[in-house]
Write a protein that holds these residues in place. Sequence first.
Motif, PDB file in Angstrom:
ATOM      1  N   LYS A 180      17.699  24.979  -7.934  1.00 55.68           N
ATOM      2  CA  LYS A 180      19.039  25.156  -7.375  1.00 55.68           C
ATOM      3  C   LYS A 180      19.024  25.617  -5.919  1.00 55.68           C
ATOM      4  CE  LYS A 180      21.386  25.832 -11.804  1.00 55.68           C
ATOM      5  NZ  LYS A 180      22.187  26.747 -12.660  1.00 55.68           N
ATOM      6  N   PRO A 181      18.127  26.541  -5.509  1.00 52.22           N
ATOM      7  CA  PRO A 181      18.056  26.878  -4.079  1.00 52.22           C
ATOM      8  C   PRO A 181      17.687  25.690  -3.198  1.00 52.22           C
ATOM      9  CG  PRO A 181      17.018  28.593  -5.388  1.00 52.22           C
ATOM     10  CD  PRO A 181      17.313  27.456  -6.325  1.00 52.22           C
ATOM     11  N   ASN A 182      16.767  24.838  -3.670  1.00 57.02           N
ATOM     12  CA  ASN A 182      16.412  23.647  -2.888  1.00 57.02           C
ATOM     13  C   ASN A 182      17.579  22.675  -2.800  1.00 57.02           C
ATOM     14  OD1 ASN A 182      13.768  24.295  -2.166  1.00 57.02           O
ATOM     15  ND2 ASN A 182      12.915  23.517  -4.080  1.00 57.02           N
ATOM     16  N   THR A 183      18.303  22.528  -3.895  1.00 59.20           N
ATOM     17  CA  THR A 183      19.472  21.657  -3.888  1.00 59.20           C
ATOM     18  C   THR A 183      20.525  22.183  -2.917  1.00 59.20           C
ATOM     19  OG1 THR A 183      19.089  21.087  -6.217  1.00 59.20           O
ATOM     20  CG2 THR A 183      21.265  20.604  -5.319  1.00 59.20           C
ATOM     21  N   ALA A 184      20.719  23.506  -2.933  1.00 54.70           N
ATOM     22  CA  ALA A 184      21.690  24.115  -2.026  1.00 54.70           C
ATOM     23  C   ALA A 184      21.291  23.902  -0.571  1.00 54.70           C
ATOM     24  CB  ALA A 184      21.809  25.610  -2.333  1.00 54.70           C
ATOM     25  N   LEU A 185      19.985  23.989  -0.293  1.00 55.72           N
ATOM     26  CA  LEU A 185      19.504  23.786   1.080  1.00 55.72           C
ATOM     27  C   LEU A 185      19.769  22.358   1.534  1.00 55.72           C
ATOM     28  CD1 LEU A 185      17.995  24.663   3.600  1.00 55.72           C
ATOM     29  CD2 LEU A 185      15.843  24.197   2.402  1.00 55.72           C
ATOM     30  N   LEU A 186      19.536  21.400   0.669  1.00 58.56           N
ATOM     31  CA  LEU A 186      19.799  19.998   1.020  1.00 58.56           C
ATOM     32  C   LEU A 186      21.287  19.775   1.263  1.00 58.56           C
ATOM     33  CD1 LEU A 186      17.414  18.185  -1.499  1.00 58.56           C
ATOM     34  CD2 LEU A 186      17.058  18.552   0.953  1.00 58.56           C
ATOM     35  N   ARG A 187      22.111  20.443   0.495  1.00 58.06           N
ATOM     36  CA  ARG A 187      23.560  20.312   0.703  1.00 58.06           C
ATOM     37  C   ARG A 187      23.985  20.962   2.014  1.00 58.06           C
ATOM     38  NH1 ARG A 187      24.869  21.389  -5.667  1.00 58.06           N
ATOM     39  NH2 ARG A 187      24.915  19.190  -6.296  1.00 58.06           N
ATOM     40  N   CYS A 189      22.361  20.780   4.587  1.00 62.21           N
ATOM     41  CA  CYS A 189      22.007  19.792   5.611  1.00 62.21           C
ATOM     42  C   CYS A 189      23.019  18.660   5.664  1.00 62.21           C
ATOM     43  CB  CYS A 189      20.616  19.222   5.314  1.00 62.21           C
ATOM     44  SG  CYS A 189      19.283  20.429   5.445  1.00 62.21           S
ATOM     45  N   ARG A 190      24.126  18.857   4.968  1.00 67.63           N
ATOM     46  CA  ARG A 190      25.238  17.896   4.925  1.00 67.63           C
ATOM     47  C   ARG A 190      24.855  16.604   4.222  1.00 67.63           C
ATOM     48  NH1 ARG A 190      28.116  18.553  10.916  1.00 67.63           N
ATOM     49  NH2 ARG A 190      28.080  20.844  10.941  1.00 67.63           N
ATOM     50  N   LEU A 191      23.930  16.715   3.292  1.00 72.28           N
ATOM     51  CA  LEU A 191      23.593  15.560   2.471  1.00 72.28           C
ATOM     52  C   LEU A 191      24.526  15.529   1.274  1.00 72.28           C
ATOM     53  CD1 LEU A 191      19.675  15.663   2.421  1.00 72.28           C
ATOM     54  CD2 LEU A 191      21.162  14.306   3.884  1.00 72.28           C
ATOM     55  N   GLY A 192      25.165  14.390   1.055  1.00 71.57           N
ATOM     56  CA  GLY A 192      26.041  14.239  -0.093  1.00 71.57           C
ATOM     57  C   GLY A 192      25.239  13.995  -1.353  1.00 71.57           C
ATOM     58  N   ALA A 193      25.938  13.925  -2.469  1.00 67.46           N
ATOM     59  CA  ALA A 193      25.266  13.718  -3.752  1.00 67.46           C
ATOM     60  C   ALA A 193      24.462  12.433  -3.761  1.00 67.46           C
ATOM     61  CB  ALA A 193      26.298  13.707  -4.881  1.00 67.46           C
ATOM     62  N   CYS A 194      25.001  11.377  -3.168  1.00 68.90           N
ATOM     63  CA  CYS A 194      24.307  10.087  -3.133  1.00 68.90           C
ATOM     64  C   CYS A 194      23.032  10.177  -2.307  1.00 68.90           C
ATOM     65  CB  CYS A 194      25.233   9.016  -2.568  1.00 68.90           C
ATOM     66  SG  CYS A 194      24.531   7.342  -2.582  1.00 68.90           S
ATOM     67  N   ASP A 195      23.112  10.868  -1.158  1.00 64.50           N
ATOM     68  CA  ASP A 195      21.934  11.025  -0.299  1.00 64.50           C
ATOM     69  C   ASP A 195      20.857  11.849  -0.985  1.00 64.50           C
ATOM     70  OD1 ASP A 195      22.744   9.545   1.924  1.00 64.50           O
ATOM     71  OD2 ASP A 195      23.926  11.205   2.710  1.00 64.50           O
ATOM     72  N   ILE A 196      21.274  12.931  -1.646  1.00 62.80           N
ATOM     73  CA  ILE A 196      20.311  13.781  -2.345  1.00 62.80           C
ATOM     74  C   ILE A 196      19.632  13.000  -3.453  1.00 62.80           C
ATOM     75  CG2 ILE A 196      20.064  15.816  -3.836  1.00 62.80           C
ATOM     76  CD1 ILE A 196      22.219  17.178  -2.195  1.00 62.80           C
ATOM     77  N   GLY A 231      23.527  10.528   9.953  1.00 66.66           N
ATOM     78  CA  GLY A 231      23.343   9.738   8.748  1.00 66.66           C
ATOM     79  C   GLY A 231      21.886   9.404   8.499  1.00 66.66           C
ATOM     80  N   MET A 232      21.029   9.646   9.508  1.00 73.58           N
ATOM     81  CA  MET A 232      19.600   9.359   9.386  1.00 73.58           C
ATOM     82  C   MET A 232      18.813  10.580   8.919  1.00 73.58           C
ATOM     83  SD  MET A 232      19.350   6.215  10.048  1.00 73.58           S
ATOM     84  CE  MET A 232      17.563   6.112  10.048  1.00 73.58           C
ATOM     85  N   PHE A 233      19.487  11.702   8.664  1.00 69.63           N
ATOM     86  CA  PHE A 233      18.744  12.923   8.349  1.00 69.63           C
ATOM     87  C   PHE A 233      17.952  12.784   7.054  1.00 69.63           C
ATOM     88  CE2 PHE A 233      18.097  17.434   7.270  1.00 69.63           C
ATOM     89  CZ  PHE A 233      17.557  17.854   8.479  1.00 69.63           C
ATOM     90  N   ARG A 234      18.511  12.098   6.076  1.00 69.27           N
ATOM     91  CA  ARG A 234      17.770  11.879   4.828  1.00 69.27           C
ATOM     92  C   ARG A 234      16.485  11.113   5.105  1.00 69.27           C
ATOM     93  NH1 ARG A 234      17.781   7.393   1.416  1.00 69.27           N
ATOM     94  NH2 ARG A 234      19.707   6.556   2.322  1.00 69.27           N
ATOM     95  N   HIS A 235      16.566  10.117   5.962  1.00 72.18           N
ATOM     96  CA  HIS A 235      15.385   9.332   6.299  1.00 72.18           C
ATOM     97  C   HIS A 235      14.386  10.170   7.100  1.00 72.18           C
ATOM     98  CE1 HIS A 235      17.348   5.639   4.923  1.00 72.18           C
ATOM     99  NE2 HIS A 235      18.436   6.079   5.537  1.00 72.18           N
ATOM    100  N   ALA A 236      14.921  11.090   7.915  1.00 72.41           N
ATOM    101  CA  ALA A 236      14.036  11.964   8.681  1.00 72.41           C
ATOM    102  C   ALA A 236      13.267  12.899   7.757  1.00 72.41           C
ATOM    103  CB  ALA A 236      14.847  12.769   9.695  1.00 72.41           C
ATOM    104  N   LEU A 237      13.934  13.450   6.761  1.00 72.96           N
ATOM    105  CA  LEU A 237      13.260  14.309   5.788  1.00 72.96           C
ATOM    106  C   LEU A 237      12.179  13.536   5.040  1.00 72.96           C
ATOM    107  CD1 LEU A 237      16.206  16.356   4.213  1.00 72.96           C
ATOM    108  CD2 LEU A 237      14.356  17.240   5.632  1.00 72.96           C
ATOM    109  N   HIS A 238      12.510  12.315   4.682  1.00 72.12           N
ATOM    110  CA  HIS A 238      11.540  11.464   3.986  1.00 72.12           C
ATOM    111  C   HIS A 238      10.338  11.177   4.878  1.00 72.12           C
ATOM    112  CE1 HIS A 238       9.790   7.817   2.246  1.00 72.12           C
ATOM    113  NE2 HIS A 238      10.343   8.176   1.097  1.00 72.12           N
ATOM    114  N   ALA A 239      10.594  10.970   6.169  1.00 75.56           N
ATOM    115  CA  ALA A 239       9.527  10.616   7.104  1.00 75.56           C
ATOM    116  C   ALA A 239       8.549  11.766   7.320  1.00 75.56           C
ATOM    117  CB  ALA A 239      10.123  10.174   8.430  1.00 75.56           C
ATOM    118  N   VAL A 240       9.056  12.995   7.379  1.00 76.93           N
ATOM    119  CA  VAL A 240       8.191  14.140   7.686  1.00 76.93           C
ATOM    120  C   VAL A 240       7.639  14.807   6.437  1.00 76.93           C
ATOM    121  CG1 VAL A 240       9.472  14.563   9.815  1.00 76.93           C
ATOM    122  CG2 VAL A 240      10.088  15.837   7.740  1.00 76.93           C
ATOM    123  N   ALA A 241       7.956  14.255   5.260  1.00 77.67           N
ATOM    124  CA  ALA A 241       7.553  14.890   4.004  1.00 77.67           C
ATOM    125  C   ALA A 241       6.041  15.046   3.895  1.00 77.67           C
ATOM    126  CB  ALA A 241       8.095  14.090   2.815  1.00 77.67           C
TER     127      ALA A 241
END
Length: 384
Positions: A180-187, A189-196, A231-241
């Motif tokens: 839940k803390p990780n989910t909250a952190l992603l939210r 970052c303004r990631l919606g449910a679909c992005d998460i 809108g690219m932030f999800r892709h940025a997180l994926h890239a630096v994972a």
Amino acid sequence: MLRLRHSVLAQLLSSPSASTISPLHRLFSAAAPAVSPNPSFAVEEYLVATCGLTRPQALKASAKLSHLKSPSKPDAVRAFLAGLGLSGADVAAVVAKDPRLLCAKVEKTLAPIVAGLIGLGLSRSEIARLVSLPTVKFRCRSIVSKIEYYLPLFGSSENLLRALKKNFYLLSADLDDVVKPNTALLRECRLGACDIAKLCISQPWLLTANVKRVQAMVECAENIGVPRASGMFRHALHAVAFISEEKIATKVKYFKNTFRWTDAEVGMAVSKYPTVLNKSKESLQRKFEFLISEVGLESAYIAHRPVMFGLSLEGRLRPRYYAVKFLNENGLLKCSPSYSTVFTETEKAFKEKFICPHKEAAPHLEEDYDAACKGELPANFRFT
């Protein structure tokens, strides 16, 4: 057995789907123990002869089942699993990974779990897939509450099963302290449910990792020039994972030395297409040389349209370029199109714009283009 059926019936009546009553009724009926206690019962032999385990697997598993004196309970569990749709090989794999499942009580443990999962909307086949996943301990009742939490997060049971296949720790991680803390952190970052959901399907470990590690990833994504609101932030997180800051710096140096990009152009390319950081140097070099040498594009033009690096050279870039070149050389286009548009349009849109309108003038164009996409070079598809 009568008490078992009454218990199951009560659970099913509280389920939102009445259609589940018949399959589960048969499932529990099939799980009825039919063998009386046998003081000479040999666990290891039972695991080999009846459950289908190899001798080494049985030897290892029998140490956890030494207290069993009868096949009654294991037979009931096996029948229960078979009723879910698991094959003999599936049951053997499940028993090998979690031998103590054979000691679970069908009525008090397994039946309530199945009823709970059906109540959440999972089908019997989906439950069977869940049981078969590596290291999933189906006898743990907490599995229902965790599936209940994850389902809306991933959007569907299919998405969840795909994520669980990649990260079985999703069912063992602590929801309150980790997930839940990780989910909250992603939210945050303004990631919606679909992005998460999309991010966690491809990188499900994000939900079970140390919160500080996820926070470091967020900061790294911001440091490469992608703001949280993008809108690219999800892709940025994926890239630096899976890439360190040192490797990012090395890749940036490569862009500047090989492509002659300025700092601004590197920043533009990375912010527009963060996944460029994950591409191999060989792949980047081949596509860059094609775009420069054959297509005739400028390096700065490519920096502003870096998504072209994510397209297949043989399956898209070359075939589309050759098709458009063919049309140009034969006077079938009124003006030269933007190659960025040519390369990034969907296959349907590309054909509607560049192939279909010229079927009469170039009757073999579509056939030749399709062949080129498969790596073939048709004799009658003129490239020059």
